[in-house]
Design an enzyme around this catalytic site. Sequence first.
Site, PDB file in Angstrom:
ATOM      1  N   ASP A 261       3.144  -7.589   0.021  1.00  0.00           N
ATOM      2  CA  ASP A 261       2.015  -7.523   0.945  1.00  0.00           C
ATOM      3  C   ASP A 261       0.834  -8.212   0.263  1.00  0.00           C
ATOM      4  OD1 ASP A 261      -0.142  -6.919   2.554  1.00  0.00           O
ATOM      5  OD2 ASP A 261       0.399  -4.828   2.849  1.00  0.00           O
TER       6      ASP A 261
ATOM      7  N   HIS B 217      -3.696   2.114   8.686  1.00  0.00           N
ATOM      8  CA  HIS B 217      -3.234   2.208  10.071  1.00  0.00           C
ATOM      9  C   HIS B 217      -2.391   3.462  10.287  1.00  0.00           C
ATOM     10  CE1 HIS B 217      -4.712  -1.750  10.141  1.00  0.00           C
ATOM     11  NE2 HIS B 217      -3.613  -2.443  10.340  1.00  0.00           N
TER      12      HIS B 217
ATOM     13  N   GLU C 120       4.391  -9.237   4.261  1.00  0.00           N
ATOM     14  CA  GLU C 120       3.772  -8.417   5.298  1.00  0.00           C
ATOM     15  C   GLU C 120       2.555  -9.053   5.981  1.00  0.00           C
ATOM     16  OE1 GLU C 120       4.651  -5.442   6.369  1.00  0.00           O
ATOM     17  OE2 GLU C 120       2.849  -4.488   7.159  1.00  0.00           O
TER      18      GLU C 120
ATOM     19  N   HIS D 119       0.814  -1.235   0.000  1.00  0.00           N
ATOM     20  CA  HIS D 119       0.000   0.000   0.000  1.00  0.00           C
ATOM     21  C   HIS D 119       0.843   1.278   0.000  1.00  0.00           C
ATOM     22  CE1 HIS D 119      -3.227  -2.779   0.957  1.00  0.00           C
ATOM     23  NE2 HIS D 119      -2.570  -3.181   2.029  1.00  0.00           N
TER      24      HIS D 119
ATOM     25  N   LYS E 233       4.481  -7.563  14.830  1.00  0.00           N
ATOM     26  CA  LYS E 233       3.654  -7.244  13.662  1.00  0.00           C
ATOM     27  C   LYS E 233       2.216  -7.661  13.945  1.00  0.00           C
ATOM     28  CE  LYS E 233       1.760  -7.060   9.508  1.00  0.00           C
ATOM     29  NZ  LYS E 233       0.378  -7.464   9.283  1.00  0.00           N
TER      30      LYS E 233
ATOM     31  N   ASP F 285      -0.113  -4.543  14.620  1.00  0.00           N
ATOM     32  CA  ASP F 285      -0.705  -3.984  13.394  1.00  0.00           C
ATOM     33  C   ASP F 285      -2.102  -4.577  13.159  1.00  0.00           C
ATOM     34  OD1 ASP F 285      -1.389  -4.337  10.576  1.00  0.00           O
ATOM     35  OD2 ASP F 285       0.619  -3.717  10.003  1.00  0.00           O
ATOM     36  N   ASN F 286      -2.186  -5.910  13.122  1.00  0.00           N
ATOM     37  CA  ASN F 286      -3.462  -6.561  12.815  1.00  0.00           C
ATOM     38  C   ASN F 286      -4.508  -6.217  13.875  1.00  0.00           C
ATOM     39  OD1 ASN F 286      -1.315  -7.709  11.413  1.00  0.00           O
ATOM     40  ND2 ASN F 286      -2.294  -9.700  11.198  1.00  0.00           N
TER      41      ASN F 286
ATOM     42  N   SER G 213       1.586  -0.160  -5.361  1.00  0.00           N
ATOM     43  CA  SER G 213       0.670  -0.453  -4.262  1.00  0.00           C
ATOM     44  C   SER G 213       0.197  -1.890  -4.430  1.00  0.00           C
ATOM     45  CB  SER G 213      -0.515   0.497  -4.300  1.00  0.00           C
ATOM     46  OG  SER G 213      -1.170   0.449  -3.057  1.00  0.00           O
TER      47      SER G 213
ATOM     48  N   CYS H 258      -6.029  -2.283  13.199  1.00  0.00           N
ATOM     49  CA  CYS H 258      -7.419  -2.399  12.731  1.00  0.00           C
ATOM     50  C   CYS H 258      -8.384  -1.778  13.725  1.00  0.00           C
ATOM     51  CB  CYS H 258      -7.771  -3.860  12.453  1.00  0.00           C
ATOM     52  SG  CYS H 258      -6.932  -4.490  10.985  1.00  0.00           S
TER      53      CYS H 258
ATOM     54  N   SER I  78      -5.685   1.781  -2.413  1.00  0.00           N
ATOM     55  CA  SER I  78      -5.009   2.165  -1.164  1.00  0.00           C
ATOM     56  C   SER I  78      -3.954   3.250  -1.300  1.00  0.00           C
ATOM     57  CB  SER I  78      -4.392   0.920  -0.523  1.00  0.00           C
ATOM     58  OG  SER I  78      -3.369   0.389  -1.352  1.00  0.00           O
TER      59      SER I  78
ATOM     60  N   SER J 240       5.636  -2.657  12.301  1.00  0.00           N
ATOM     61  CA  SER J 240       5.593  -3.584  11.169  1.00  0.00           C
ATOM     62  C   SER J 240       6.775  -3.360  10.233  1.00  0.00           C
ATOM     63  CB  SER J 240       4.313  -3.374  10.355  1.00  0.00           C
ATOM     64  OG  SER J 240       3.196  -3.529  11.172  1.00  0.00           O
TER      65      SER J 240
ATOM     66  N   GLN K 290      10.034  -5.330   8.635  1.00  0.00           N
ATOM     67  CA  GLN K 290      10.297  -5.448   7.191  1.00  0.00           C
ATOM     68  C   GLN K 290      11.742  -5.066   6.875  1.00  0.00           C
ATOM     69  OE1 GLN K 290       9.001  -6.665   4.619  1.00  0.00           O
ATOM     70  NE2 GLN K 290       6.785  -6.694   4.799  1.00  0.00           N
TER      71      GLN K 290
ATOM     72  N   ASN L  84       4.753 -11.135   8.978  1.00  0.00           N
ATOM     73  CA  ASN L  84       3.472 -11.081   9.682  1.00  0.00           C
ATOM     74  C   ASN L  84       3.543 -11.733  11.059  1.00  0.00           C
ATOM     75  OD1 ASN L  84       0.450 -10.584   9.645  1.00  0.00           O
ATOM     76  ND2 ASN L  84       0.514 -12.793  10.029  1.00  0.00           N
TER      77      ASN L  84
ATOM     78  N   HIS M 194      -7.533  -9.253   3.438  1.00  0.00           N
ATOM     79  CA  HIS M 194      -6.670  -8.784   2.343  1.00  0.00           C
ATOM     80  C   HIS M 194      -7.342  -8.757   0.972  1.00  0.00           C
ATOM     81  CE1 HIS M 194      -2.864  -7.527   0.720  1.00  0.00           C
ATOM     82  NE2 HIS M 194      -3.125  -8.303  -0.318  1.00  0.00           N
TER      83      HIS M 194
HETATM   84  P1  NAI Z   1      -6.229 -14.898  11.466  1.00  0.00           P
HETATM   85  O1  NAI Z   1      -5.937 -16.169  10.819  1.00  0.00           O
HETATM   86  O2  NAI Z   1      -5.621 -14.564  12.787  1.00  0.00           O
HETATM   87  O3  NAI Z   1      -7.812 -14.700  11.642  1.00  0.00           O
HETATM   88  C1  NAI Z   1      -8.769 -15.082  10.705  1.00  0.00           C
HETATM   89  C2  NAI Z   1      -9.900 -15.763  11.475  1.00  0.00           C
HETATM   90  O4  NAI Z   1     -10.987 -16.015  10.597  1.00  0.00           O
HETATM   91  C3  NAI Z   1      -9.464 -17.115  12.056  1.00  0.00           C
HETATM   92  O5  NAI Z   1      -9.679 -17.145  13.454  1.00  0.00           O
HETATM   93  C4  NAI Z   1     -10.345 -18.124  11.320  1.00  0.00           C
HETATM   94  O6  NAI Z   1     -10.704 -19.223  12.131  1.00  0.00           O
HETATM   95  C5  NAI Z   1     -11.564 -17.277  10.944  1.00  0.00           C
HETATM   96  N1  NAI Z   1     -12.336 -17.807   9.820  1.00  0.00           N
HETATM   97  C6  NAI Z   1     -11.901 -18.460   8.697  1.00  0.00           C
HETATM   98  N2  NAI Z   1     -12.936 -18.821   7.924  1.00  0.00           N
HETATM   99  C7  NAI Z   1     -14.065 -18.386   8.541  1.00  0.00           C
HETATM  100  C8  NAI Z   1     -15.445 -18.447   8.245  1.00  0.00           C
HETATM  101  N3  NAI Z   1     -15.890 -19.084   7.162  1.00  0.00           N
HETATM  102  N4  NAI Z   1     -16.309 -17.862   9.100  1.00  0.00           N
HETATM  103  C9  NAI Z   1     -15.890 -17.262  10.225  1.00  0.00           C
HETATM  104  N5  NAI Z   1     -14.583 -17.176  10.582  1.00  0.00           N
HETATM  105  C10 NAI Z   1     -13.682 -17.717   9.749  1.00  0.00           C
HETATM  106  O7  NAI Z   1      -5.839 -13.746  10.408  1.00  0.00           O
HETATM  107  P2  NAI Z   1      -5.646 -12.195  10.699  1.00  0.00           P
HETATM  108  O8  NAI Z   1      -4.226 -11.916  10.995  1.00  0.00           O
HETATM  109  O9  NAI Z   1      -6.698 -11.757  11.638  1.00  0.00           O
HETATM  110  O10 NAI Z   1      -5.900 -11.595   9.236  1.00  0.00           O
HETATM  111  C11 NAI Z   1      -7.158 -11.677   8.614  1.00  0.00           C
HETATM  112  C12 NAI Z   1      -7.116 -11.016   7.238  1.00  0.00           C
HETATM  113  O11 NAI Z   1      -6.844  -9.630   7.370  1.00  0.00           O
HETATM  114  C13 NAI Z   1      -6.018 -11.545   6.319  1.00  0.00           C
HETATM  115  O12 NAI Z   1      -6.480 -11.541   4.997  1.00  0.00           O
HETATM  116  C14 NAI Z   1      -4.908 -10.529   6.477  1.00  0.00           C
HETATM  117  O13 NAI Z   1      -4.013 -10.547   5.400  1.00  0.00           O
HETATM  118  C15 NAI Z   1      -5.703  -9.263   6.581  1.00  0.00           C
HETATM  119  N6  NAI Z   1      -5.096  -8.097   7.231  1.00  0.00           N
HETATM  120  C16 NAI Z   1      -5.620  -6.878   6.886  1.00  0.00           C
HETATM  121  C17 NAI Z   1      -5.150  -5.737   7.453  1.00  0.00           C
HETATM  122  C18 NAI Z   1      -5.706  -4.427   7.055  1.00  0.00           C
HETATM  123  O14 NAI Z   1      -5.144  -3.402   7.403  1.00  0.00           O
HETATM  124  N7  NAI Z   1      -6.797  -4.366   6.350  1.00  0.00           N
HETATM  125  C19 NAI Z   1      -4.080  -5.753   8.470  1.00  0.00           C
HETATM  126  C20 NAI Z   1      -3.635  -7.095   8.804  1.00  0.00           C
HETATM  127  C21 NAI Z   1      -4.141  -8.210   8.199  1.00  0.00           C
END
Ligand code: NAI
Length: 483
Positions: free
Chosen positions: A141, A404, A203, A55, A233, A237-238, A78, A242, A83, A412, A416, A228, A348
């Site tokens: 990322d 963020h 990331e 991003h 991180k 960050d997560n 990006s 968020c 983003s 984070s 990196q 990650n 993501h």
């Molecule tokens: P995580 O693996 O810790 O959490 C995901 C959760 O979703 C897990 O607990 C899993 O059991 C649950 N899950 C999976 N399938 C499901 C379903 N069908 N119904 C309900 N729950 C379900 O992953 P994390 O770190 O929380 O990241 C989640 C997403 O967010 C990823 O795609 C990551 O890349 C992205 N992300 C986005 C950020 C942003 O700024 N927008 C920042 C950091 C991560």
Amino acid sequence: KLKPGAGLEELEALAIWGRKELDLAEQEMPGLMSLREEFGAQKPLAGQRIMGSLHMTVQTAVLIETLKELGADIRWVSCNIFSTQDQAAAAIVAGKNGTIANPQGVPVFAWKDETLQEYWQCTERALDFGNDNGPTQIVDDGGDATLLIHKGVEFEKAGAVPSPDTTDNAEFKEVLRVLGQVLEVSPKRWHTVAEQMQGVSEETTTGVHRLYQMEEAGELLFPAINVNDSVTKSKFDNLYGCRHSLIDGLNRATDVMMSGKIAVVCGYGDVGKGCAQSLKGQGARVIITEIDPICALQAAMEGYEVVPLENTLAEADIYVTTTGNFNIITADHMSKMKDKAIVGNIGHFDNEIEMAQMDKWLEEGKVSKTNIKPQYDMWTFEDGHSVLVLAEGRLLNLGCATGHPSFVMSASFTNQSIAQIELAVNNDKYENKVYVLPKLLDEKVARLHLDKLGVKLTKLTQEQADYLNIPVDGPYKPEHYRY
Ligand code: NAI
């Protein structure tokens, strides 16, 4: 390549604005600034060609200038079509002492609101350092730059790229289109790129997931560092990132009061935990959906109701997907939601919400779409009710707001930068596998962020250290400790 249609004057103004924001962000990014102090003279990244697909925000701009100060030659895109902060992109191109007309900075191929076609073309351009050279290292990322190289090598081996018409996936169509164009003029380009690559640092959860899958299948073509899963991180960050930016995106897009409303958070991992806290902080009544009994129990013990999505459709006002999985909210779900329910994704990829089916229904005249403003659309069904979708289902905190804040991104991006130094300096230590950074470096990243918050650590005595059987200077926890 910046903001299409913008004249030189507009770009110069963006660069000046961006530079002011960068100067302020530096104050909030102590980890990166201290790496500049520690390694600026040594230049451990000298000779490295670093391509970044992450991003293009103000915070990323501070990362780019840190990598540059450490000696790297850089090109950037990006990793999401919505983003980019155009002022940050312009400031990075102009550079500290340059202008857009006389750029002294880093080539950037990104602007807010790209098409998918432009997005993949930009990614391909950023991977080309000229003279048949690709990057030696990537900051990725979500894994799109890594994917393009791997798919390129795969199709070069096969001697042909499949026609874009062979897939229904709009994104993959563009991947095939770009790779097809490249193959025509340069049939060995991706083999050369892969050979030159010393490694990638990834990331996010979703990108890391892709890397482990490639490692397992024996397909990974270069070493990878999983940034990650540094504690500093994903547990910051997560979670806290968020917690900050979810509400920011919802507010900027909708201006709807959250207090008293029913909000559903799909997924209770690190991102889901942050989102649930932030909605609770606004006074919303929060419901969680989960597939994992451990995460479901955690949610219940925090006081949230945990039920399947289908149970919420009649009553919920706000939906946020955080799973990294696909088809979490289907078009069928949306057709049964309350009128004016707000639907957004912070995971993501955009396939957490089944927008492809909504697009199909739009073509067939089964729904209509009214654009309220950029990255905010109302979809109306045949029965007259509608749902409000943020950022076309792409991550709403970066599409509808600015992602963020700097302080958490400093943690984070310090990871990196350390990963990039590690890949450059100790490259022979790494095989084509996925690694995490050692705990001592994780603790170092945290340490670099304590002063700014006025945190004063307690010093472990030698006797206490002996009693716990750990070194006085860390690492303080065993690898299996979960924080
Ligand atoms: P995580 O693996 O810790 O959490 C995901 C959760 O979703 C897990 O607990 C899993 O059991 C649950 N899950 C999976 N399938 C499901 C379903 N069908 N119904 C309900 N729950 C379900 O992953 P994390 O770190 O929380 O990241 C989640 C997403 O967010 C990823 O795609 C990551 O890349 C992205 N992300 C986005 C950020 C942003 O700024 N927008 C920042 C950091 C991560």
